[in-house]
Design an enzyme around this catalytic site. Structure first.
Site, PDB file in Angstrom:
ATOM      1  N   HIS A 367     -12.856 -11.466   3.394  1.00 17.53           N
ATOM      2  CA  HIS A 367     -12.629 -12.899   3.613  1.00 17.53           C
ATOM      3  C   HIS A 367     -12.768 -13.292   5.068  1.00 17.53           C
ATOM      4  CE1 HIS A 367     -11.063 -12.805  -0.535  1.00 17.53           C
ATOM      5  NE2 HIS A 367     -11.803 -13.883  -0.536  1.00 17.53           N
ATOM      6  N   GLU A 609     -16.035 -13.763 -12.514  1.00 17.31           N
ATOM      7  CA  GLU A 609     -15.886 -12.747 -11.472  1.00 17.31           C
ATOM      8  C   GLU A 609     -15.029 -11.575 -11.936  1.00 17.31           C
ATOM      9  OE1 GLU A 609     -14.221 -14.487  -7.919  1.00 17.31           O
ATOM     10  OE2 GLU A 609     -12.768 -15.690  -9.013  1.00 17.31           O
ATOM     11  N   ASP A 633     -16.375 -10.835  -6.010  1.00 25.02           N
ATOM     12  CA  ASP A 633     -15.376 -10.153  -6.828  1.00 25.02           C
ATOM     13  C   ASP A 633     -16.016  -9.444  -8.016  1.00 25.02           C
ATOM     14  OD1 ASP A 633     -12.771 -10.343  -5.700  1.00 25.02           O
ATOM     15  OD2 ASP A 633     -12.897 -12.508  -5.967  1.00 25.02           O
ATOM     16  N   CYS A 680     -21.940 -18.402  -6.428  1.00 25.57           N
ATOM     17  CA  CYS A 680     -21.388 -18.850  -5.143  1.00 25.57           C
ATOM     18  C   CYS A 680     -20.874 -17.697  -4.289  1.00 25.57           C
ATOM     19  CB  CYS A 680     -20.301 -19.891  -5.364  1.00 25.57           C
ATOM     20  SG  CYS A 680     -18.937 -19.293  -6.353  1.00 25.57           S
TER      21      CYS A 680
HETATM   22  C1  PEP Z   1     -16.533 -14.472  -5.060  1.00 25.27           C
HETATM   23  O1  PEP Z   1     -15.650 -13.720  -5.451  1.00 25.27           O
HETATM   24  O2  PEP Z   1     -17.747 -14.196  -5.092  1.00 25.27           O
HETATM   25  C2  PEP Z   1     -16.197 -15.804  -4.529  1.00 25.27           C
HETATM   26  C3  PEP Z   1     -17.136 -16.712  -4.341  1.00 25.27           C
HETATM   27  O3  PEP Z   1     -14.920 -16.084  -4.205  1.00 25.27           O
HETATM   28  P1  PEP Z   1     -14.102 -15.396  -3.026  1.00 25.27           P
HETATM   29  O4  PEP Z   1     -15.075 -14.725  -2.111  1.00 25.27           O
HETATM   30  O5  PEP Z   1     -13.359 -16.497  -2.355  1.00 25.27           O
HETATM   31  O6  PEP Z   1     -13.210 -14.439  -3.746  1.00 25.27           O
HETATM   32 MG    MG Z   2     -13.665 -14.383  -5.852  1.00 22.85          MG
END
Ligand code: PEP
Ligand code: MG
Length: 755
Positions: A367, A609, A633, A680
């Site tokens: 993150h 995910e 994820d 995404c």
């Molecule tokens: C993901 O898991 O790909 C996602 C877009 O969400 P995050 O990275 O915030 O977990």
């Molecule tokens: Mg995610």
């Protein structure tokens, strides 16, 4: 006298006098080796300094031939001195010439000396030189003498670090300590940043090494250790996970080390040799760091790191209030350097002064990397021992694209990077020119390019990039940057501002995705063994509906008279989605009852995910208005490979057949159900991967602002039909290989597609 403690203390006092004398650097070194030889009753004392070319140069000697000074050099791999460098440990020999590593240097005249004691000159675990004493007779140097020599080596380390010896080095050579180095790592966020080091956790700079009164220093040390122990006890007793994100296990390790008699004994012994309490901690810490850098077992390395962290805490205690927080004294072109840090900590820095980020840990889908990308800060992770290799204020260049860091760069390197930054700006300019070019492939297939966002600072990117909308608004970021839980009206205020900035373009809000590594300091949660698999995201939302309902209500109110698009993170079962949907319906009904204006339309989606959904994909597609793949994820759960663990980063490829088949299955299910499917995760923002996704049937991708230009440039040259046919062929026949990357790359190159 030799083994009494008066000896080393006297020696240090004498050294302090020498340090204060207004004499040349060479004269000072000459005096220092003389004092050491006299004090240790040694016939020889020699001081070697590590040079940038990895050789050791004799800088001063008492007892060996003076003519050899600045003439004798040896490779760091050579002789007894080289052995000390390699091992970063003292070497104590009664009969040096019998040692297999002994190498004879006629110019020094050292063949007549039998016994040998050498210690590394360490600073922050780095070996800057070697200090040696020798005697003609076979002599056994005692533990106290080894200790005393290590203590004096610390004084020499400070002299080397001060840079004053550079002028003495043999002409044309540079001493190692302030040398320019390129340190490799992994790309976290693209871009080039030039600036100066800001240590996220500033080291205490110990300037006063030699004690005035050892008894006083002993007492200061004992008091600080006692305070440290009780502060750790308090943290453990609180069982409070949220405190700085520390895990109980780590605290337990700290507690164990803080009470370890071996550690405290070593600290006390160092004070007894005449060091101040701070210098004693630094000495022991430096030995430990040197061991840590040589340790290959990841578990032991981690434990040595815990010990390092503990020593830091002890130093901070001894140092009192004088610590300057890097965030307060930020230079105009700050490159933040840390072992690791959470996204919220990065957001605490003044964005206008941040030029880059360098971490010892941190993988590309962590993150912190996502936030760095959102902020548009070049970032490199997995740079080994970066925190031990730089000092606050050092010049540094972050090459985010190449995943490299240049520490204390030479002026030609700096010029080259300034040029690179200029070129990059020009390329960005060209991407900006693509801003209004319709986003469709060469054969006319429209591809929607959306932005990932989460903070107000992201909003101008919509205009700048010409994105079609926001495909993922990470609502938890507002919570993570806030010192307390944002109120319902603050949430609504943010969502309304987002709608206004969108100018009618669509935005998809994701409900709170907290838990895992996204910790809210003010929200107490129970400790978990596996937070990524634990109580997070929609799971918290359904178990504690108060929080989720308040958020949904804020969204519904903010969307009055417009379309509201919401998606839920970490949905693992169809039932979870059904329950989330009914919470939305309840809130809609509530607002309608109380006379609020409702959104024109509420569009509800699911993030795919968690791999369980792959096996209920038709059922979920039948219920949802759209699907959005969270590839970060999904990959981590598909491969059971922690996305935050650097050891896992390169282990599995997202272009592996397993991954691509999973992604295709989702796209196919969406098309069959007649609903949009978007992606995404970080995958969508990489041109080669984005090209592959188009080949799997994806027509909508969401990515960070900096990726829109490169992905658009790629797809403008792409024939969607050709890549689709290519992917179908590959997937039909290529199971069993680790990755299809080379084949996909080959396609891009042979079709002249910029990836
Ligand atoms: C993901 O898991 O790909 C996602 C877009 O969400 P995050 O990275 O915030 O977990
Ligand atoms: Mg995610």
């Amino acid at each position: 006298m030799r083994s009494s403690l008066g000896g080393p203390r006297l020696m240090l006092r004498r050294l302090r006098e020498v340090m204060a004398e207004p004499i040349s650097a060479q004269a000072r070194l000459d005096k220092i080796v003389m004092v050491i030889a006299a004090n240790m009753v040694a016939e020889v004392c020699s001081f070697y300094v590590m040079r940038a070319d990895n050789t050791l140069e004799l800088f001063a000697t008492e007892g060996l031939k003076r003519e050899a000074v600045h003439i004798t050099t040896m490779n760091a791999g050579e002789g007894l001195v080289g052995l000390i460098v390699r091992q970063a440990e003292p070497l104590n020999l009664q009969d040096a010439q019998a040692h297999p590593a002994f190498s004879y240097r006629p110019e020094t005249g050292e063949e007549i000396y039998q016994s040998f004691l050498g210690v590394p000159v360490l600073r922050s675990g780095n070996t800057l030189g070697v200090l040696v004493v020798q005697n003609r007779a076979q002599r056994h140097y005692t533990e106290e003498e080894v200790e005393a020599l290590q203590t004096t080596a610390m004084v020499l380390a400070e002299i080397i670090a001060s840079g004053e010896l550079q002028a003495l080095a043999e002409s044309g050579s540079a001493i190692a300590v302030r040398r320019s180095i390129m340190m490799p790592g992994q790309s976290l966020a693209d871009g080039v940043g030039l600036g100066h080091v800001v240590l996220h956790e500033p080291r205490v700079v110990v300037s006063n090494l030699i004690a005035d009164d050892s008894a006083v220093e002993q007492q200061r040390l004992d008091d600080a250790i006692a305070e440290l122990r009780s502060s750790i006890d308090r943290l453990v007793d609180r069982g409070d996970l949220s405190h700085g994100g520390e895990h109980r296990e780590v605290l337990e390790t700290y507690r164990m080390f803080a009470n370890d008699p071996g550690w405290t004994r070593r600290l006390r012994e160092a004070v007894q040799t005449g060091l101040t309490a701070e210098a004693a901690v630094e000495r022991v810490q430096s030995d430990n760091r040197a061991r840590m850098m040589r340790q290959t077992d990841p578990y032991l390395r981690e434990r040595l790191h815990d010990l390092d962290e503990l020593a830091n805490r002890l130093l901070h205690r001894l140092h009192g209030r004088d610590m300057v927080d890097g965030r307060l004294a930020l230079p105009d072109n700050a490159i933040v350097v840390a072992r690791n840090m959470g996204p919220a900590a990065l957001l605490d820095y003044d964005r206008s002064k941040l030029r880059g980020l360098v971490l010892e840990e941190g993988g590309p889908t962590s993150h912190i990397a996502i936030v760095a990308r959102a902020l548009g800060i070049p970032a490199v992770g997995m740079v080994e021992n970066i925190t031990g290799s730089v000092e606050t204020g050092d010049a540094i260049i972050v090459d985010g694209g190449a995943g490299q860091v240049h520490v204390r760069p030479q002026s030609d390197v700096e010029d080259a990077f300034k040029e690179k930054a200029r070129l990059r700006a020009r390329r960005q300019e060209q991407y900006r020119k693509l801003r209004d070019v319709p986003s469709h492939t060469k054969d006319g297939v429209p591809i929607t390019l959306n932005l990932n966002a989460g903070l107000l600072i992201d909003l101008p990117h919509i205009q700048e990039t010409g994105a079609d909308g926001v495909g993922l608004f990470r609502t938890e970021l507002q919570f993570m940057v806030s010192a307390r839980m944002p109120t319902a009206s603050e949430q609504m205020g943010l969502y309304r501002t987002v709608f206004d900035a969108m100018n009618g373009k669509p935005v998809t809000f994701r409900t709170l995705d907290i838990g895992g590594d996204k910790i809210l300091p003010y929200l107490r949660t129970a400790e978990e063994e596996n937070p990524a698999l634990g109580w997070r995201a929609i799971r918290i939302g359904l178990d504690r509906p108060g929080l989720l309902r308040a958020q949904l209500r804020a969204m519904l109110k903010a969307a009055a008279g417009r379309n509201l698009r919401v998606m839920f993170p970490m949905v693992a079962t169809v039932d979870e989605f059904d329950r989330a949907k009914s919470l939305v319906e309840r809130e809609q009904a509530y607002l309608a009852r109380h006379g609020y204006e409702l959104p024109d339309k509420v569009i509800l989606g699911v993030m795919v995910e968690v791999p369980s959904l792959l096996f209920e994909i038709d059922e979920i597609a039948a219920r949802a208005d759209f699907l959005s793949v969270g590839s970060n994820d999904l990959m981590q759960f598909l491969f059971a490979a922690d996305r935050e663990n650097p050891l896992m980063t390169a282990r599995f490829d997202s272009l592996s057949p397993a991954c691509l088949r999973a992604l295709k299955l989702i796209a196919d299910a969406g098309h069959k159900a007649g609903i949009p499917v978007t992606l995404c995760g970080e995958l969508g923002g990489m041109p080669l991967e984005a090209m592959t996704l188009i080949g799997l049937g994806y027509r909508m991708l969401s990515m960070s602002a900096a990726s829109i230009g490169p992905v658009k440039a790629m797809l403008l040259e792409l024939d969607a039909n050709a890549i689709t046919a290519h992917m179908n062929t590959l997937l039909a026949g290529q199971g069993g290989v680790a990755t299809l990357r080379p084949m996909v790359e080959e396609f891009a190159h042979s079709h002249g597609i910029p990836v």
